[in-house]
Each structure stands twice: as C-alpha cells, then as structure tokens.
Design a protein around this motif. Structure first.
Motif, PDB file in Angstrom:
ATOM      1  N   UNK A 169       0.826  -1.197   0.000  1.00 37.25           N
ATOM      2  CA  UNK A 169       0.000   0.000   0.000  1.00 37.25           C
ATOM      3  C   UNK A 169       0.867   1.257   0.000  1.00 37.25           C
ATOM      4  N   UNK A 170       2.020   1.221   0.635  1.00 37.60           N
ATOM      5  CA  UNK A 170       2.911   2.381   0.628  1.00 37.60           C
ATOM      6  C   UNK A 170       3.323   2.736  -0.803  1.00 37.60           C
ATOM      7  N   UNK A 171       3.517   1.728  -1.651  1.00 31.59           N
ATOM      8  CA  UNK A 171       3.841   1.984  -3.056  1.00 31.59           C
ATOM      9  C   UNK A 171       2.648   2.616  -3.777  1.00 31.59           C
ATOM     10  N   UNK A 172       1.452   2.202  -3.405  1.00 27.73           N
ATOM     11  CA  UNK A 172       0.251   2.777  -4.013  1.00 27.73           C
ATOM     12  C   UNK A 172       0.086   4.234  -3.572  1.00 27.73           C
ATOM     13  N   UNK A 173       0.443   4.536  -2.336  1.00 33.03           N
ATOM     14  CA  UNK A 173       0.443   5.932  -1.870  1.00 33.03           C
ATOM     15  C   UNK A 173       1.369   6.748  -2.771  1.00 33.03           C
ATOM     16  N   UNK A 174       2.556   6.225  -3.039  1.00 32.47           N
ATOM     17  CA  UNK A 174       3.508   6.931  -3.908  1.00 32.47           C
ATOM     18  C   UNK A 174       2.941   7.114  -5.319  1.00 32.47           C
ATOM     19  N   UNK A 175       2.265   6.088  -5.835  1.00 34.86           N
ATOM     20  CA  UNK A 175       1.664   6.190  -7.167  1.00 34.86           C
ATOM     21  C   UNK A 175       0.610   7.290  -7.210  1.00 34.86           C
ATOM     22  N   UNK A 176      -0.231   7.343  -6.197  1.00 30.55           N
ATOM     23  CA  UNK A 176      -1.284   8.357  -6.165  1.00 30.55           C
ATOM     24  C   UNK A 176      -0.690   9.753  -5.997  1.00 30.55           C
ATOM     25  N   UNK A 177       0.373   9.857  -5.216  1.00 30.99           N
ATOM     26  CA  UNK A 177       1.062  11.136  -5.061  1.00 30.99           C
ATOM     27  C   UNK A 177       1.650  11.574  -6.401  1.00 30.99           C
ATOM     28  N   UNK A 178       2.186  10.633  -7.142  1.00 33.84           N
ATOM     29  CA  UNK A 178       2.743  10.939  -8.459  1.00 33.84           C
ATOM     30  C   UNK A 178       1.660  11.456  -9.405  1.00 33.84           C
ATOM     31  N   UNK A 179       0.478  10.852  -9.356  1.00 36.48           N
ATOM     32  CA  UNK A 179      -0.643  11.322 -10.180  1.00 36.48           C
ATOM     33  C   UNK A 179      -0.991  12.758  -9.809  1.00 36.48           C
ATOM     34  N   UNK A 180      -1.066  13.028  -8.513  1.00 33.25           N
ATOM     35  CA  UNK A 180      -1.384  14.383  -8.047  1.00 33.25           C
ATOM     36  C   UNK A 180      -0.326  15.389  -8.512  1.00 33.25           C
ATOM     37  N   UNK A 181       0.933  15.021  -8.366  1.00 33.49           N
ATOM     38  CA  UNK A 181       2.012  15.932  -8.788  1.00 33.49           C
ATOM     39  C   UNK A 181       1.965  16.181 -10.295  1.00 33.49           C
ATOM     40  N   UNK A 182       1.685  15.143 -11.090  1.00 37.66           N
ATOM     41  CA  UNK A 182       1.584  15.298 -12.542  1.00 37.66           C
ATOM     42  C   UNK A 182       0.462  16.260 -12.897  1.00 37.66           C
ATOM     43  N   UNK A 183      -0.683  16.121 -12.231  1.00 38.22           N
ATOM     44  CA  UNK A 183      -1.806  17.029 -12.485  1.00 38.22           C
ATOM     45  C   UNK A 183      -1.446  18.467 -12.133  1.00 38.22           C
TER      46      UNK A 183
END
Length: 191
Positions: A169-183
């Motif tokens: 789940x920690x990796x999924x947190x990073x993935x979602x953070x990456x999506x937010x940063x890209x936006x």
C-alpha cells in the motif's frame, strides 16, 4: 469468570463473517457473540454497538495529530503527510488486504456506515489541519494540506483494494502522489 484470549479479535472476526454472510443490518450483537463463543456483556466491554466493530474508535485522528506533532521541526507539511501515509500503510494495512477489503465492502453496502465513514473522514481532516496549525502552518495552507492528505489516503486505499493484489500500500500511496504531482505540474504548465 475466565479470561478469554483475544476476545476483541474474536468478536471482530465473528462480526465480519456475519456481516459478509447475511448483511450488516441483519446481524445482531447476540449472533456476533454466539459466533465468537463469548457473552454479550463481553461484547459491550469492547464496543458501544456493532458500528464500533467497523470503526474502532477515534484512534486514527489521534495518531495523525501525534505524528504531526512528533515530526522534526522544519519539515515541509507535505513531506510530513507522505511520510505519515507510508508509515500508516505499512503498519496498519500491509498483510491485511482481504480483511480491509471485507470491511470496505461492508461499509459501502450500508448507507448508515457510509455516513459514519464520511464523518470519520471529516474528523481525520480536522485533526490533520489542527495538527499543522499547532505547528505554526498558516490555517489556509493547513486546510489544503489536510484535505489533500485525506484525499490521497482514500485514493490510495481504493486503488490498493481494487488493483492487483500483492502491491504494498505504501507503493500505491507513492503512485497516487505521483498522479497528483503530474496534475499540478500540468496545471502550472498550462497557466
């Protein structure tokens, strides 16, 4: 009276088995205690009602505030949030995918539990905001960080539960953070 090992855990497991088998509304406290091999009195020692089996008190907002307070001085609020989310993911969710998924399905299937879930989200958002304000963060910035933190957590939780199993789940947190940063980067580039 005999001490019963893991009474709370037995009650939780029995409750979720019954919630899954027959639905939340149809499940009664006496059914839960019978399945767990315990008394109703024991149930009420641990839980005020069957909703509390699902929502386990107010510990998460308290943990969030404590983590914010304990973070080293000078850290950026978003860094504190990301570190906290990764820690919660590892400590509270890792190895519990099926159990967390079962709880989530029970909550989503029952309107009164969805309402309670929304209140818990609001309480967590308030705790995070207050924690950052107490650290001296501007109240508006603290509100934005709090809303973002709780949104990021819930997006990561849903992605973790609905995506391929076996991911941390920690990796999924990073993935979602990456999506937010890209936006956000896309928005800045378009401005």
């Amino acid at each position: 009276m005999r001490w019963t090992p893991d009474a709370r855990g037995r009650l939780e497991r029995a409750a979720f088995e019954l919630f899954t088998e027959q639905g939340y509304q149809a499940t009664t406290v006496p059914q839960i205690t019978a399945r767990a091999g315990l008394t109703t009195r024991t149930f009420f020692r641990y839980f005020a009602d069957k909703r509390e089996v699902v929502f386990a008190g107010d510990e998460i907002p308290v943990l969030a505030r404590d983590a914010i307070e304990a973070a080293p001085a000078g850290l950026d609020p978003l860094d504190i949030v990301v570190h906290g989310l990764r820690r919660v993911a590892d400590e509270r969710f890792e190895g519990r995918h099926d159990e967390v998924g079962a709880v989530r399905r029970v909550v989503l299937a029952e309107s009164s539990l969805r309402e309670r879930d929304a209140r818990k989200r609001a309480d967590l958002t308030d705790a995070v905001r207050e924690g950052f304000v107490d650290r001296g963060v501007d109240p508006t910035e603290a509100a934005v960080v709090a809303e973002t933190a709780v949104m990021l957590f819930h997006l990561a939780l849903e992605a973790w539960l609905t995506g391929p199993q076996g991911r941390r789940m920690a990796d999924v947190v990073d993935e979602q953070l990456s999506v937010l940063r890209t936006l956000l980067d896309r928005h800045r580039a378009g401005s």
